[in-house]
Write a protein that holds these residues in place. Sequence first.
Motif, PDB file in Angstrom:
ATOM      1  N   GLY A  63      -8.131   2.362   2.763  1.00 30.51           N
ATOM      2  CA  GLY A  63      -9.398   1.649   2.789  1.00 30.51           C
ATOM      3  C   GLY A  63     -10.215   1.833   1.524  1.00 30.51           C
ATOM      4  N   SER A 116     -11.867 -10.012   3.010  1.00 29.99           N
ATOM      5  CA  SER A 116     -11.159  -9.132   3.946  1.00 29.99           C
ATOM      6  C   SER A 116     -10.411  -9.936   4.996  1.00 29.99           C
ATOM      7  N   SER A 152     -21.132  -2.099   8.437  1.00 26.98           N
ATOM      8  CA  SER A 152     -20.334  -3.057   7.676  1.00 26.98           C
ATOM      9  C   SER A 152     -20.998  -4.427   7.651  1.00 26.98           C
ATOM     10  N   GLY A 181     -15.193   0.852   5.211  1.00 26.43           N
ATOM     11  CA  GLY A 181     -13.868   1.313   5.616  1.00 26.43           C
ATOM     12  C   GLY A 181     -13.619   2.802   5.459  1.00 26.43           C
ATOM     13  N   LYS A 226      -6.326   0.594  11.105  1.00 27.84           N
ATOM     14  CA  LYS A 226      -7.567   0.128  10.494  1.00 27.84           C
ATOM     15  C   LYS A 226      -7.498  -1.354  10.155  1.00 27.84           C
ATOM     16  N   SER A 231      -9.952  -4.155  11.546  1.00 23.75           N
ATOM     17  CA  SER A 231     -10.759  -4.867  10.562  1.00 23.75           C
ATOM     18  C   SER A 231     -10.616  -6.374  10.695  1.00 23.75           C
TER      19      SER A 231
END
Length: 243
Positions: free
Chosen positions: A22, A49, A137, A144, A165, A169
């Motif tokens: 991350g 992302s 976030s 992250g 993750k 995400s």
Amino acid sequence: MLYLLLFVAGAIAWMISTVAAGGAAMLLIPILGLSVSAQSVAPVITVASLMANPSRTFVFWQYIHWPVIVRLLPGSILGAIIGAYAFTQVPAFYLQFILGIFLLSTLWQYRFGKRKRSFPMPSWAFFPLGICVAFVSGIVGGAGPVMNPFFLNHGLEKEQLVATKAFNSLALQSTKLLSYLGLGAMSWEMGLSGLLIGAGGIVGVFWARNHLERIDNERFRQYALYLMPIGGVLLIAKAFASL
């Protein structure tokens, strides 16, 4: 020239963040600070992302730790909705500064890599963790590395940590994007910048895949631990730059 810079920056950021669990968003903060307004950073990173993380999820799908996802994902979705709303209402300075200090402190928490775990992380705690990290976030664009100490202390390593993750995400960024669009906080210029960075990010993920598979758990932990204070410095710098 700017478009090429965004593409290359995305490739480098996601290559580093894949092998260090991350931090792509925080690594991109200095570049984005030169190319877009401060208020555009969070939406741009969200689009980037959302493009790059599906490739990371696909590449490492077999390593996803589903017991953590079951607890983390609902909290992340809830936190993303609240954070996206707060993005239009709340100054990000204090959150960025506090998170920066927390990330800097991880070097001492882990005694500069000499400790494998710094605090116990039970499974039930991933739900409130998801709410908190996704909320932050939504305001600052990315958080992250903040999750890394919690994953490491729960026992996740290497591909398992990266894959879990990435899957979380993907849902988090999708929720944030829908919320930004619904709140009128997204423009086509932001979307284009995010798409260019995300396209570079896809390339970066595939570049990093072989390296991640070759390194051992100890080297992976070193990458992750040293990226966290770098992210902390970048967050603190961004906080004071926004004053």
